[in-house]
Design an enzyme around this catalytic site. Structure first.
Site, PDB file in Angstrom:
ATOM      1  N   ASP A  29       0.785  -1.249   0.000  1.00 54.15           N
ATOM      2  CA  ASP A  29       0.000   0.000   0.000  1.00 54.15           C
ATOM      3  C   ASP A  29       0.817   1.301   0.000  1.00 54.15           C
ATOM      4  O   ASP A  29       0.459   2.270   0.705  1.00 54.15           O
ATOM      5  CB  ASP A  29      -0.952   0.024   1.212  1.00 54.15           C
ATOM      6  CG  ASP A  29      -1.943  -1.122   1.215  1.00 54.15           C
ATOM      7  OD1 ASP A  29      -1.931  -1.928   0.270  1.00 54.15           O
ATOM      8  OD2 ASP A  29      -2.731  -1.230   2.176  1.00 54.15           O
ATOM      9  N   LYS A 134      -6.648  -4.913  -3.030  1.00 51.82           N
ATOM     10  CA  LYS A 134      -7.286  -5.563  -1.877  1.00 51.82           C
ATOM     11  C   LYS A 134      -8.325  -4.633  -1.250  1.00 51.82           C
ATOM     12  O   LYS A 134      -8.056  -3.450  -1.058  1.00 51.82           O
ATOM     13  CB  LYS A 134      -6.210  -5.971  -0.856  1.00 51.82           C
ATOM     14  CG  LYS A 134      -5.400  -4.813  -0.285  1.00 51.82           C
ATOM     15  CD  LYS A 134      -4.268  -5.364   0.569  1.00 51.82           C
ATOM     16  CE  LYS A 134      -3.502  -4.307   1.310  1.00 51.82           C
ATOM     17  NZ  LYS A 134      -4.245  -3.540   2.312  1.00 51.82           N
ATOM     18  N   CYS A 167      -2.087  -2.451   7.816  1.00 52.08           N
ATOM     19  CA  CYS A 167      -2.060  -3.381   6.677  1.00 52.08           C
ATOM     20  C   CYS A 167      -0.825  -4.279   6.670  1.00 52.08           C
ATOM     21  O   CYS A 167      -0.898  -5.427   6.230  1.00 52.08           O
ATOM     22  CB  CYS A 167      -2.213  -2.612   5.380  1.00 52.08           C
ATOM     23  SG  CYS A 167      -3.880  -1.912   5.237  1.00 52.08           S
TER      24      CYS A 167
HETATM   25  C1  C5J Z   1      -3.082   0.687   5.531  1.00 53.37           C
HETATM   26  C2  C5J Z   1      -4.799   1.973   6.629  1.00 53.37           C
HETATM   27  N1  C5J Z   1      -2.573   0.451   4.334  1.00 53.37           N
HETATM   28  N2  C5J Z   1      -4.017   2.340   7.642  1.00 53.37           N
HETATM   29  N3  C5J Z   1      -4.318   1.267   5.585  1.00 53.37           N
HETATM   30  O1  C5J Z   1      -2.446   0.429   6.533  1.00 53.37           O
HETATM   31  O2  C5J Z   1      -5.962   2.296   6.621  1.00 53.37           O
END
Ligand code: C5J
Length: 225
Positions: A29, A134, A167
């Site tokens: 991400d 995802k 994540c």
């Molecule tokens: C991730 C989030 N990628 N913190 N998303 O950690 O909402």
């Protein structure tokens, strides 16, 4: 590099041994909405510099991993434009004025195809590198990641990206339950909250490495050079 000659990386709680041909770099991400000033992360009041310090170590690790001919997989958190894969509870949580699917500073927030949903230019995927879209926090939930790893005989993962306690952690826990070994280079993962970064990394390597190993990107670079 011999793809099937095991390589050892200095790590905690003890050295991490991996077979290069069976180990993928999984970058979680690294999206504009989380990392760029003015994106969704900033809108929620977060300090993106806590995440941006991971860009350069990730860039160097990615370059070395690619030049060694090793496998790379990227993920992005986000939803279909019609939001049919967005659980109502996820939409409502946070109670902000603006949330997932609404117009944000870089297009609709966390919606696939929007500028903010895309990966930052510094780490942009090559056409040969799978990108896993995802809908959840974990990269295994409702995706074909496990199938891709199995088809490519991947058994070990170097997991980087953001955010450490959300994540990255969720993905590592999912990977553990599916039998993968995970190594986390601490300079390549980031949290908006320094205390969560610290404790999140402790939780991975505690109890003899209950979820995996923690290291530094410099140790991985030294091992694959
Ligand atoms: C991730 C989030 N990628 N913190 N998303 O950690 O909402």
């Amino acid at each position: 590099m011999d793809m099937y000659q095991p390589v050892t990386v200095k790590a905690e709680p003890y050295p991490f041994e991996f077979v290069p041909g069976q180990c993928a770099l999984l970058i979680i991400d690294m999206q504009r909405d989380f990392l760029e000033a003015g994106g969704f992360g900033t809108m929620l009041g977060n300090d993106v510099s806590q995440l941006r310090r991971t860009i350069e170590p990730n860039r160097k690790l990615l370059a070395a991993w690619r030049s060694a001919g090793l496998q790379v997989i990227h993920t992005r958190e986000g939803h279909r434009p019609d939001l049919s894969d967005l659980p109502p509870a996820k939409k409502l949580r946070g109670r902000g004025k603006t949330g997932i699917g609404d117009a944000g500073p870089m297009g609709r927030i966390l919606v696939r195809g929007e500028p903010g949903h895309d990966i930052i230019p510094e780490l942009y995927p090559l056409p040969s590198e799978p990108v896993i879209d995802k809908p959840g926090k974990g990269a295994f939930f409702a995706t074909d990641l496990h199938a891709i790893l199995q088809n490519r005989a991947i058994q070990q993962l170097i997991v980087t990206g953001v955010t450490t306690e959300v994540c990255v952690h969720t993905t590592i826990r999912e990977a553990n339950d599916r039998g993968y070994d995970c190594l986390v280079p601490e300079d390549c993962v980031g949290s908006y909250f320094p205390q969560f970064q610290e404790i999140g990394l402790h939780m991975i390597k505690a109890q003899g490495g209950i979820f995996g190993w923690v290291s530094q990107s410099s140790h991985i670079l030294a091992a694959i050079r």
